[in-house]
Design an enzyme around this catalytic site. Sequence first.
Site, PDB file in Angstrom:
ATOM      1  N   ARG A 184       0.629  -1.129   0.002  1.00  0.00           N
ATOM      2  CA  ARG A 184       0.068   0.153  -0.110  1.00  0.00           C
ATOM      3  C   ARG A 184       1.129   1.120   0.135  1.00  0.00           C
ATOM      4  NH1 ARG A 184      -4.729  -0.550   5.541  1.00  0.00           N
ATOM      5  NH2 ARG A 184      -5.524   1.388   3.568  1.00  0.00           N
ATOM      6  N   HIS A 223      -8.061  -4.027  -7.305  1.00  0.00           N
ATOM      7  CA  HIS A 223      -7.575  -3.484  -5.813  1.00  0.00           C
ATOM      8  C   HIS A 223      -8.710  -4.252  -5.349  1.00  0.00           C
ATOM      9  CE1 HIS A 223      -5.318  -0.576  -3.493  1.00  0.00           C
ATOM     10  NE2 HIS A 223      -6.289  -0.425  -3.262  1.00  0.00           N
ATOM     11  N   TYR A 276     -17.681  13.190 -11.673  1.00  0.00           N
ATOM     12  CA  TYR A 276     -18.220  14.741 -12.413  1.00  0.00           C
ATOM     13  C   TYR A 276     -17.011  14.688 -13.419  1.00  0.00           C
ATOM     14  CZ  TYR A 276     -22.362  15.556  -9.578  1.00  0.00           C
ATOM     15  OH  TYR A 276     -23.229  15.666  -8.540  1.00  0.00           O
TER      16      TYR A 276
END
Length: 828
Positions: free
Chosen positions: A45, A91, A134
């Site tokens: 990570r 993931h 968006y």
Amino acid sequence: MATPANPPAPVSSATQPGEHIEEVDVSSEMQGSFLEYAYSVIYSRALPDARDGLKPVQRRILYQMSEMGLRPDRGHVKSARVVGEVMGKLHPHGDASIYDAMVRLTQDFILRVPLIDGHGNFGSLDDGPAAPRYTEARLHATALAMTESLDEDVVNFVPNYDNQLTQPEVLPAAFPNLLVNGASGIAVGMATNMAPHNLVEVIGAARHLLHNPNATLDDLMEFVPGPDLPTGGTISGLAGIKDAYATGRGAFKTRAKVSTESISARKTGLVVTELPYMVGAEKVIEKIKDGVNSKKLSGISDVTDLTDRRHGLRLVIGIKTGFSPDAVLEQLYRFTPLEDSFNINNVALVNGGPQTLGLRDLLQVYVDHRLDVVTRRSRYRLARRLERLHLVEGLLIAILDIDEVIQVIRQSDDSEAARSRLRTVFDLSELQAEYILELRLRRLTKFSRIELENEKQQLLSEIAELEALLTSPARLRDLVSVELDEISDRFGTPRRTLLTEARPSIATSASSRKNAPVLEIADTACRVYLSTTGRAIRVDIAEPVEGADETAVPLVRRRTKHDAIRSSVVTTARSEIGAVTNLGRLIRFTAVDLPNVPTNSIQLGAGARISDYLAMTNKKERVIAFVSLESEDSIVVGTRQGVVKRIATGAYPNKPEFEIIALKAGDEVVGAAQGPDGEELVFVTSDAQLLHFSASAVRPQGAAAGGVAGINLGAKASVIFFGSVDPAREIVVATVSSATDALPGVDPGRAKVSLLGEFPGKGRATGGVRAHSFLKGEDVLSLAWAGPAPSLAVGTDGSVRQLPDAGAKRDASGTPLDAAVGSIGTSL
């Protein structure tokens, strides 16, 4: 108290049938669990891989977008779609972490070379991005270089989290992404914080290491002098950077790029156009307001943010009347994020484990990775070409005996029998026989045979080249170097961050902040040098020796590394001096932030590019001389069309920059100097004419004047050198002849060095005397210079070139040069 009639049965410690309880030590269990968790965070990570510079989530994003075909030449897609694909296939964590990593890969103020091309609001240093529904995204061209050749077995693939799919263990990484874009992350018990660098500089160091495996850190720092931050700014002090490059840990200070400008006729302001790395404009404004309210900052009238997309960052800080802008700026550096600190901690994964790496180690890991990638790619391509050659040879056999092939197939009962008979009759392999059976009739034409023969020759050539490559480590390194150079040409950009040795302003303790002077950097006497290649340095002048020249640099053993002196001026660190440009402008500046070089080892190569230091935007404009604005000696300039002008002392407008000569159309300044009336002015023209006369022959004029005639020029001739020299010193004249149609750098030409005393003086506005005789094929002087001996020639690459000894006749033809000369100046 009465006893219950049916008391409960006692609890037995024995287990029920079929159960098993195992006693474990709590401390051992906690330790093991913590180590597993720590390893997962470190490896899976938080820390980047030193080979491709990516964390697992970043690598998965780029790989999945590549698999989705989101190339730069195709349209953007919703970020939410990318996040969903990555989360569903590769993931094992939530969508928030994927989108956060994806946003960072698009932000050009975080990464020096962004890897994702975002469309929409992807945030700023002061505000977060819009929701993934968006925004839209696609791969940047640089990401294609990171994922290139993944289908050619260049890296290992590992299973995804549910063993249903595979993903690359590391990306091929066509450029050193970890050094170029940096990284940050917090793991368990460790963290990483790496600064971005310039792509061209890092690739230059990697190529040098490829060809020189024993290169030292100092050798590599010739290519990578320091970080190059996406937001620009100035790095003050380079000692911490060298520590980080040597050990993997260090720190440096970053300053905003600030200029003093006139906001109105009576008001001056500080204009901030670049901020330190990871510092936003709103944070700066907030700190300034807090400082003014708490009385830590004084002299500030207002702060206005004029930032827009067209002009970029522009933060205007108004200065109250009667306050020094330099003093206010120094306070801002001390008490606001206009000066900030960056701590380098180069921790990355190497062979699956975290290591702290210096610059050489980081480059070595990348170079080894790239060599392995190119080796595996070459082996893959060799295997594919051998397979194809095997099939092409079988097809050629079939086409040559096509009638017999058809007869064998027609006489066979089934495809298996046909395959067997083909192998027996024509001595084919099973793959060749199968390929012939699948052959279409249109491939039996004469033209197809020619195509196959050409393809065979091409395959044999490529196979030979690949085999030679795989058996030669030197050729392999050359190929990697060439590919890196191509990436540098495609994606390289100029350096944005200016590196200086200026002392940082941030105080380190409460007492030092309380007692800090208004201006921390002492206004010491110094000499500022301008090199022939446009670099500037500052050299402090020690206490003068009794009876010695107070303006001279101490007479110590000095060592120059490349480059020559074009101009110098004696001043103080904070005094204003002028930079005269070829466009006839004078730009005021102070040398306080120029690299301060010790007198016992003056290296012009360590200087700052004066065009960057002065923020000159016109690429055609260059600085040709430094002058003192406090000297009683007048400034004199000469132009390409033979005009000379002396500017009267005290006639300088009170402006940051102004014109000192009105140039005619097509004319430009070729030289500028400063000296008393007794000095000699020297013109040298392209047709080898030299004229020198006393400076007193030129009447001083105001700044707006256009000058007077200096030398009469012949047809098609122009002035290539103008300067002012002290006739009391030994002055030499160096000239280099060439041909008009000669390509630059191809013909070194012929050089000559003569004493100025060999040339008779003439009056102003005359034609001068011959300074060089041309041989057959020569018709022009490519370079000329006059100044105190000894002269120093510099090649186009910055290295020193050998000139002939002084003493040649003034009209001699000179001696051939071994290599091309780019400029001539004086040595220290």
